[in-house]
Design a protein around this motif. Structure first.
Motif, PDB file in Angstrom:
ATOM      1  N   GLU A 256       0.813  -1.216   0.000  1.00  0.00           N
ATOM      2  CA  GLU A 256       0.000   0.000   0.000  1.00  0.00           C
ATOM      3  C   GLU A 256       0.850   1.272   0.000  1.00  0.00           C
ATOM      4  OE1 GLU A 256      -2.548  -0.297   3.370  1.00  0.00           O
ATOM      5  OE2 GLU A 256      -3.452  -2.192   2.739  1.00  0.00           O
ATOM      6  N   LEU A 257       2.133   1.150   0.381  1.00  0.00           N
ATOM      7  CA  LEU A 257       3.019   2.310   0.473  1.00  0.00           C
ATOM      8  C   LEU A 257       3.830   2.413  -0.812  1.00  0.00           C
ATOM      9  CD1 LEU A 257       4.240   1.818   4.157  1.00  0.00           C
ATOM     10  CD2 LEU A 257       2.151   2.918   3.327  1.00  0.00           C
ATOM     11  N   LYS A 258       3.715   3.521  -1.508  1.00  0.00           N
ATOM     12  CA  LYS A 258       4.323   3.667  -2.826  1.00  0.00           C
ATOM     13  C   LYS A 258       5.638   4.451  -2.739  1.00  0.00           C
ATOM     14  CE  LYS A 258       0.741   1.556  -4.414  1.00  0.00           C
ATOM     15  NZ  LYS A 258       0.863   0.100  -4.685  1.00  0.00           N
ATOM     16  N   PRO A 259       6.663   4.004  -3.477  1.00  0.00           N
ATOM     17  CA  PRO A 259       7.952   4.692  -3.451  1.00  0.00           C
ATOM     18  C   PRO A 259       7.948   5.972  -4.275  1.00  0.00           C
ATOM     19  CG  PRO A 259       8.041   2.839  -4.972  1.00  0.00           C
ATOM     20  CD  PRO A 259       6.688   2.799  -4.318  1.00  0.00           C
ATOM     21  N   VAL A 260       8.813   6.896  -3.884  1.00  0.00           N
ATOM     22  CA  VAL A 260       9.055   8.126  -4.640  1.00  0.00           C
ATOM     23  C   VAL A 260      10.561   8.239  -4.836  1.00  0.00           C
ATOM     24  CG1 VAL A 260       8.888  10.644  -4.633  1.00  0.00           C
ATOM     25  CG2 VAL A 260       7.006   9.266  -3.696  1.00  0.00           C
ATOM     26  N   TYR A 261      10.999   8.390  -6.088  1.00  0.00           N
ATOM     27  CA  TYR A 261      12.433   8.464  -6.357  1.00  0.00           C
ATOM     28  C   TYR A 261      13.081   9.594  -5.549  1.00  0.00           C
ATOM     29  CZ  TYR A 261      12.100   5.264 -10.360  1.00  0.00           C
ATOM     30  OH  TYR A 261      11.909   4.161 -11.160  1.00  0.00           O
ATOM     31  N   GLY A 262      14.215   9.267  -4.934  1.00  0.00           N
ATOM     32  CA  GLY A 262      15.002  10.273  -4.227  1.00  0.00           C
ATOM     33  C   GLY A 262      14.778  10.326  -2.731  1.00  0.00           C
ATOM     34  N   GLN A 263      13.663   9.739  -2.246  1.00  0.00           N
ATOM     35  CA  GLN A 263      13.395   9.814  -0.803  1.00  0.00           C
ATOM     36  C   GLN A 263      14.328   8.916  -0.002  1.00  0.00           C
ATOM     37  OE1 GLN A 263       9.183   9.004  -0.319  1.00  0.00           O
ATOM     38  NE2 GLN A 263       8.651  11.160  -0.540  1.00  0.00           N
ATOM     39  N   LEU A 264      14.620   7.731  -0.509  1.00  0.00           N
ATOM     40  CA  LEU A 264      15.521   6.800   0.163  1.00  0.00           C
ATOM     41  C   LEU A 264      16.677   6.477  -0.774  1.00  0.00           C
ATOM     42  CD1 LEU A 264      12.995   4.235   1.722  1.00  0.00           C
ATOM     43  CD2 LEU A 264      13.805   6.391   2.704  1.00  0.00           C
ATOM     44  N   GLY A 265      17.820   6.137  -0.185  1.00  0.00           N
ATOM     45  CA  GLY A 265      18.967   5.763  -1.005  1.00  0.00           C
ATOM     46  C   GLY A 265      20.071   5.179  -0.148  1.00  0.00           C
ATOM     47  N   THR A 266      21.028   4.516  -0.799  1.00  0.00           N
ATOM     48  CA  THR A 266      22.139   3.897  -0.073  1.00  0.00           C
ATOM     49  C   THR A 266      23.277   3.642  -1.052  1.00  0.00           C
ATOM     50  OG1 THR A 266      22.835   1.911   1.146  1.00  0.00           O
ATOM     51  CG2 THR A 266      21.063   1.621  -0.431  1.00  0.00           C
ATOM     52  N   THR A 267      24.504   3.743  -0.571  1.00  0.00           N
ATOM     53  CA  THR A 267      25.658   3.412  -1.402  1.00  0.00           C
ATOM     54  C   THR A 267      25.939   1.909  -1.386  1.00  0.00           C
ATOM     55  OG1 THR A 267      26.693   5.575  -1.112  1.00  0.00           O
ATOM     56  CG2 THR A 267      28.137   3.760  -1.745  1.00  0.00           C
ATOM     57  N   PHE A 268      26.105   1.354  -0.191  1.00  0.00           N
ATOM     58  CA  PHE A 268      26.543  -0.033  -0.075  1.00  0.00           C
ATOM     59  C   PHE A 268      25.391  -1.027   0.067  1.00  0.00           C
ATOM     60  CE2 PHE A 268      30.122   2.471   1.607  1.00  0.00           C
ATOM     61  CZ  PHE A 268      31.119   2.049   0.741  1.00  0.00           C
TER      62      PHE A 268
END
Length: 381
Positions: A256-268
């Motif tokens: 039910e929870l939709k992603p939005v580009y740029g809100q979360l991120g990680t290198t490794f």
């Protein structure tokens, strides 16, 4: 340069391991009922795990998350099937604190709120938001104390409802078996009512399964002992046992929870080696029936420890736990008995508070090894 002195250390240098046993540099063998703080899920140096990691390292160790990594996709599919959350979404990061950090941030992005409810005695990590929802003022630096959190007693549903009905709570975060809190158990009625109340008030429920999850309780997730059907958390965080020692964690997110580009991120997060390790862990968990083993051997250990408690009420106040996550609350500080177990009986155990020993062994612990521990424990008493 020397190490920054942040840990009180036992004067033991562990150099190798196998299954539920480790050896120090003097070749002294120890029974490991600590599992590197619940991290070792399938046992030290499992041959399949070593083989898979070595094979992957010979191919590719790392590339960024700017390209497709099919190992991530394989892991999401496998994990969803094994834990019965195949419709959820997976975001991969590196540590338990980071998983909780992202879970809380995601909840706030979704409903725009800033207030969080957490449990008394909770431990959720040491990064900014994770440490703020941890109920230990000694480790919350002034810069981390954003006054976002209200701490409430577990199993007091009326206290949680009173806060939730104000309509301004972003998220509730809870461990269904508290680890650092001393193996405190959440009750089924409480969790079911909490899920319903959260949904009614637009609040997201985060189940922190970092220590109590990944098969340790005798089900894949500890909350699965307490809920069924549509009563599911919105977000589940996992770490520790997911990589059997390779740094990795994940956030399982409701469809039910939709992603939005740029809100979360990680290198490794979700790198090739980490995914290979996690896939090898799932292979062994399934092939060797380790969740079922944790339930069977854990039930036996708890039963036998309660018999010892009945014989020694002068030493043991209570035995709590599920599966291979067990707390032995002593009538006195644990320090002396834990030291006897380590230095006289050569057995690693964990601890919580001042009086509680914690048992967090690899999920492959056998009945023979359980009996070995019980003998060592009685000698230590």
């Amino acid at each position: 340069m020397k190490l920054f002195d942040v840990y009180p250390l036992f004067p033991i240098n562990i150099v190798r391991g196998k299954g539920c046993h480790v050896w120090d540099e003097n070749d002294t063998e120890y029974l490991d009922l600590y599992g590197g703080h619940a991290v070792i899920s399938i046992g030290h140096c499992h041959p399949h795990y070593v083989e898979v990691l070595t094979e992957q390292l010979n191919k590719l160790g790392f590339y960024s998350n700017s390209v497709v990594n099919k190992l991530q996709q394989q892991l999401a599919e496998r994990l969803g099937k094994v834990c019965d959350y195949d419709d959820y979404q997976l975001f991969l990061v590196n540590s338990g604190a980071e998983a909780n950090e992202n879970a809380l941030k995601l909840a706030s992005f979704i409903n725009g709120r800033t207030r969080v409810l957490s449990a008394q005695k909770a431990f959720h990590g040491r990064t900014s938001l994770a440490v703020e929802v941890t109920n230990n003022p000694k480790i919350i630096a002034p810069i981390n104390d954003g006054k976002h959190v209200t701490y409430l007693p577990i199993n007091d549903i009326e206290a949680w409802k009173k806060e939730l009905e104000k309509g301004d709570v972003c998220a509730c975060i809870i461990e269904c078996i508290q680890g650092v809190g001393g193996i405190q158990m959440v009750e089924a009625d409480f969790l079911q009512e909490l899920i319903k109340t959260c949904k009614a008030n637009g609040t997201l429920l985060i189940c922190d399964e970092i220590q109590c999850g990944y098969g340790r309780s005798g089900k894949f997730f500890a909350h699965q002992w307490l809920t069924e059907g549509e009563l599911r958390p919105d977000i589940i965080t996992v770490a520790k046992g997911i990589g059997n020692g390779f740094p990795m964690s994940g956030v399982l997110i409701s469809p039910e929870l939709k992603p939005v580009y740029g809100q979360l991120g990680t290198t490794f997060g979700g790198n090739h080696l980490a995914c290979a390790a996690a896939l090898a862990v799932l292979d062994v968990i399934e092939q060797e029936g380790l969740v079922e083993n944790a339930n069977k051997v854990g039930e036996y250990l708890i039963s036998e420890l309660k018999k010892i408690q009945a014989q020694r009420p002068d030493k043991i106040a209570e035995v709590r736990g599920r599966g291979l996550m067990i707390g032995i609350e002593l009538t006195e500080p644990y320090k002396e008995i834990r030291s006897r177990l380590l230095f006289d009986e050569h057995c690693f155990t964990g601890c919580a508070g001042t009086n509680t020993l914690r048992l967090l062994p690899p999920l492959c612990l056998s009945m023979e090894e359980a009996n070995d521990f019980l003998q060592k424990f009685q000698k230590a008493l």
